[in-house]
Structure formats: C-alpha cells, structure tokens
Design a protein around this motif. Structure first.
Motif: not given
Length: 600
Positions: A210-212, A157, A190, A204, A206
């Motif tokens: 939820g992919d980083v 993360a 995003r 954050d 992501k």
C-alpha cells in the motif's frame, strides 16, 4: 499369418501390431509400415529441462529383411545429425539433444526426422516425422509505460498507468512474463506476472503493502520473458514520478551530514548497493572531504575521497572493501570528514547504522502430518515455513509444489509473518493429488533486501482409499514403465527407486484388507485417437494386450511382496477409460496406469 504382413510399431508405451495396409501416422504423409514419430513440438537445449531434448519412436516394418537403416535430423534439406545401423541394431527410440555431427548446436529452425530403410531389394523405404522446432535464440522484448510519468493526486495516490510487456522469439511461441518494479534504492516495490499474448497490466503506483511512489523519484522495471520451450531473457524500462521530493536529503544549503538511503543492502539480492546521501555544509568552502565505511569495531573497510571539484550528492557502496573482496556481514556506519581550509572548523559526523546482508535466509518446511491422506484422513495438510536471517528481517516467501513429473501443481505466496500454507491436495486446475506419490516442495524465502534462500521438503501422499457401495476403490499412484513395455524396473535409476517405494507402500496398504479380492485394471494411451479404423485395430491388437500385461506385472510385483496370488484378478481395458483425451499430447501420460479395486 504370412511373414512380413504385420509390422511392429512402438508408440505411446505400446507394442502395436498393425496391418501394413491400415498402418498410418498422425501426419498426412503416406507410409509403407516404417515410421518415425514424436509427441513433442520442439526442443530448446538451453531452455528448461523438460524441453532440453526430443524423443522419437521408430517403427521397422520387416525387421528380418533389413540390411541398413538411417535416421537424419533435417532442416530445409540440410541434415544436421545422423544415426545408422543394420538389422542387429534396431532401436525403438532415439533422443536428440539439438547438436550437429560436429558436437556444436545445430541451426535454429523447423526440422523433421527422416528415416530411410534398405531392405536389399527395390527402392529404400522412407518415413518422415511431423515437423518440430529447434529453439536456440532467447526472446527479445521491451517494457513501456503509458503515460510515461506518474502524476500524484491531492490524496497522495496516483492515477494508474498501463505497463506493456512485449516479447518475441525467432522460432518459438512466447509463454509468460514476470515483472519486478524497483524503487530508487533498487528494492523490489511491486511485482506482476502474466501469460502471453496478454502483455499488459495496470499499476496504480502502489506497492503490494500500500505504499505510494515518491514524488520526483524514478522507478525501474525488469521483465523476465519466457518462451514455450523455457528460453528466457530480460527487458527493462523506467518511469518518473512528477513533483519534488518532500524531504530532499543533502540538498538544503548548510546541511552537513551523511545519511543511509536504506536500512541495509544485499549485494547478491535485489538491493545490491547502499547509497549514502552526503551534505557538505558550506559547499563553496570545501577544500577536501573523506567518507569512511566503518565496521562494528570502528575500523574503516572502504574510503572515498574528493575535493571542491568533486562533491557528489550520493556515494554508493557495493559492499567490497579496499582490496576488492566482499566485506563481512553485519552492521556498518559511514563517517564523513570535511576540511574547509581554515575558513570554518573542520567537521566530522557519523551516520545511522545500516546492514550488509550476505547470508540468504535459512530454515525448514514442516508438515502437520507425516503422510497426507486428503480422502480418508485429514482433508488438508499445513506446510509451515520456519525461516530466519542472520542480519535482516524476513519479508515474504513463494512456495511451489510440483507433481511427480516435476510440473508446477500448486503455488502459495505470503508476506511475513504468515508462515502457514494450508493445502487441500488439489492443483491449480482442481485435480487431486495422485495416490502414493511424493510431491516436492520448494519455498523461496526473501528477506527485506532481496536475499533469497531455498527451503525444500516433500509431501508424501498416502494410498488413497475411497469408499463405494461395493467396497473400496484405491486411488493408486502411477507406476512408471519402460517405453512400450510392461517393464517397471528398466527405467532410469531414480524412477526405478520411486517405483520400488510405491509398490512397497501399496503392498503395505493392501495387507490391511485381507478379506477383499483385488482387481487390477490396466490402461494405455491410444495413438490413433483421430482415426477410428486404426484406433479399433490398435485397441484390439495392441492396447488390450499391453494393458493386460501391465496389470499382470503389478500383480506379480505385489505377490512378490507377500500378498496372496489368489487375492488378485487382472484386466486390460486399453484406451477405453481415459483420464484425459489422448489428443492432449502434454498430459496423456496420465492414461498409462493401473487402477486398483478392492472387492469382497
């Protein structure tokens, strides 16, 4: 009553008869009975349609004595637009589109509307409106990240960064912003949105799924900035991610091949190009190379070539063929051929398939009920988005439901395969839908490469009936009236058609209650809400008669549609029972209405 003592003032949908001794306006400027007023704070001819023009209500104190009159749009003592006439031409309203006498856009800045009336004796009478803004310059701004680089932690993360969106306008207040962050392939990773003056958000690293973010990659950001009158502009920024890519395609020595970096692209979407990562094997031995884009039939539609002095690690295809026109939609492959000049055997390899996506998603919005009755029928209605794309997967949709004034009323967002939006009939501020109104719906459906298609529908709201201790109260839809009158037929053609449909629907509904007496209660907007003395005169002499006339007009319209005349009683209450404060200039239109009561 002596001739000339009373003046006719057209304000807020009312024909207002007020004594010249007490007549005033909402500015602090003195008046002789003539006035010119606007409820708007400004206009932007190139902004949204709600603010493209500005309207003014005109008052002529003694119409019979008028020789000539003149109205000027003035900025700093420099008139830009003028209207004039005599006693035969006394308009109740004027509309300005922001253009000067020459037909070009007038200078940006603060304006007032100045009216001069010549009564043939003495000095001409003058009046001046409250100030308003002509907004012509799009906003400017910037997008920045703090810190300017992401640092991944041991779990993969990232620590959040602060994204700051700044916006400014030369003449107007800033309203809102919408931010899209794109991954290295140009695909939206995003999205955020917000209202000024809050121009910050935390990210954050992501995606919404939820992919980083990928180590060593660069992410670009584009913010759409909007001012209060609908003018927009874009601002851009970018942020790097620390580290080294875990799988640097095309970088390893001896690697030979061509690999699409995305599964497809849409030149008219957000992923506008296809990047192909190229490995040449023994790069120092390359004499020449050729990369061909092959269609489903195996024929090359576009060819890229080079030699040892030109060995790009990526080749970008924009979807155009060799003649410069857009290629056909469908699946493609890339074929790489390398000549090593005899030092090694020539090599040829073909990539995996990737998609050229041209056609936006299509589909329909279906309603669970043909007519929405959130009070007496089902408490909710389900709007189902059925969409598909010829070549790509559907990714998401954004649905907006507008009110009859074309303002945003409710919005829904969903990731595919969710298809349903369940709506309880309430807007974002908790207000229930208006009775017998049509609520337009637009769903923007986005496929995986950013191609977006618009699906449209309409939610028709039934005439809403609420049971009370004494009978039924009909939550009636608003009938549009010509400004300052009880005329519901002289409005613009689309509104006249809506009025006709609503009255027909009301007549059909009311026929279900033949044993009830129907009371029609008319309402109006009070202009002098901030001055009790003027407000009392306005209520007594103008708003009560106007609201009574509106109730009587609807009574006649319903009687003309087959309802017995003796079923109705009418009452005008003026501004005594308002839905919103009359000081709320943007929303007080809701107070111009007729309420329906069914009584035994």
């Amino acid at each position: 009553m002596k001739k000339g003592i009373w003046s006719i003032i057209l304000v807020g949908g009312a024909v207002l008869a007020l004594s010249a001794a007490v007549l005033g306006c909402q500015t602090a400027k003195p008046t002789t009975g003539d006035s010119i007023q606007t409820e708007q704070t400004g206009l932007a001819p190139n902004g949204d349609k709600e603010h493209a023009t500005i309207d003014f209500a005109l008052v002529f104190a003694n119409q019979a004595a008028i020789k000539t009159w003149k109205v000027e749009m003035d900025t700093g003592g420099n008139p830009q637009k003028q209207w004039s006439g005599d006693a035969k031409n006394l308009p109740s309203t004027l509309t300005w589109d922001g253009k000067s006498e020459s037909g070009s856009l007038a200078p940006e800045g603060s304006y007032t509307a100045k009216m001069t009336v010549d009564y043939g004796s003495g000095a001409p009478a003058t009046a001046e409106s409250n100030s308003f803004i002509l907004d012509t310059t799009p906003p400017t701004g910037s997008v920045s990240f703090d810190p300017g680089q992401f640092t991944p932690d041991a779990q993969g993360a990232v620590k959040p960064v602060t994204v700051t969106i700044k916006g400014a306008s030369a003449a107007a207040k800033m309203d809102s912003w919408q931010l899209d962050i794109m991954d290295p392939s140009g695909k939206v990773f995003r999205s955020f949105d917000g209202k000024f003056p809050n121009g910050q958000t935390q990210w954050d690293g992501k995606s919404a799924g939820g992919d980083v973010v990928a180590p060593g990659a660069s992410y670009s950001a584009t913010a759409t900035l909007k001012d209060e009158f609908g003018l927009t502009a874009e601002a851009a920024g970018s942020i790097m991610v620390a580290g080294t890519p875990s799988n640097p395609v095309g970088q390893a020595p001896g690697t030979f091949g061509v690999t699409p970096m995305t599964t497809g692209f849409a030149p008219k979407g957000t992923v506008k190009t296809e990047k192909l990562s190229v490995g040449y094997g023994k790069s120092d031995a390359v004499k020449s190379w050729k990369l061909e884009i092959l269609g489903a039939d195996g024929a090359a539609v576009r060819t890229f070539t080079g030699d040892s002095s030109n060995l790009p690690s990526t080749v970008t295809w924009d979807g155009n063929n060799s003649s410069g026109s857009l290629s056909a939609e469908g699946a493609y492959t890339a074929r790489l051929s390398v000549d090593y000049g005899g030092k090694y055997a020539a090599g040829t390899t073909t990539s995996d398939k990737f998609v050229l996506d041209i056609t936006p998603p299509t589909g329909t919005i279906t309603l669970s009920d043909p007519v929405f009755s959130p009070i007496e029928g089902s408490p909710t209605i389900t709007l189902t988005v059925d969409a598909s794309s010829r070549t790509a997967k559907i990714a998401s949709w954004h649905m907006e439901i507008n009110d009859p004034e074309d303002h945003l009323f409710k919005a829904f967002d969903a990731q595919w395969p969710t298809k349903d939006a369940v709506w309880n009939g309430k807007g974002t501020n908790g207000d229930l839908v208006q009775s017998a109104e049509d609520y337009p719906v637009v769903a923007m459906v986005r496929d995986e490469y950013g191609n977006t298609g618009a699906l449209k529908a309409t939610v028709p709201v039934d005439i809403l009936v609420e049971k009370t201790a004494t009978g039924y109260r009909i939550l009636s839809s608003r009938i549009f009236f010509k400004a300052y009158t009880a005329d519901w037929q002289g409005v613009r053609p689309d509104l006249a058609a809506q009025n006709l449909k609503r009255l027909n629907d009301l007549a059909s509904k009311l026929k279900k209650f033949p044993n009830y007496k129907i009371k029609l209660v008319g309402h109006a907007v009070m202009i002098h809400w901030d001055n009790k003395a003027l407000g009392d005169v306005e209520q007594r002499d103008v708003l009560i008669p106007l609201s009574q006339a509106r109730a009587d007009a609807i009574k006649k319209a319903l009687a003309d549609r087959g309802l017995a005349d003796n079923m109705f009683a009418t009452q005008g209450v003026g501004a005594s029972d308002q839905l919103v404060p009359d000081s709320d200039l943007a929303n007080r239109w809701q107070n111009r209405r007729v309420a329906f009561y069914l009584e035994r």
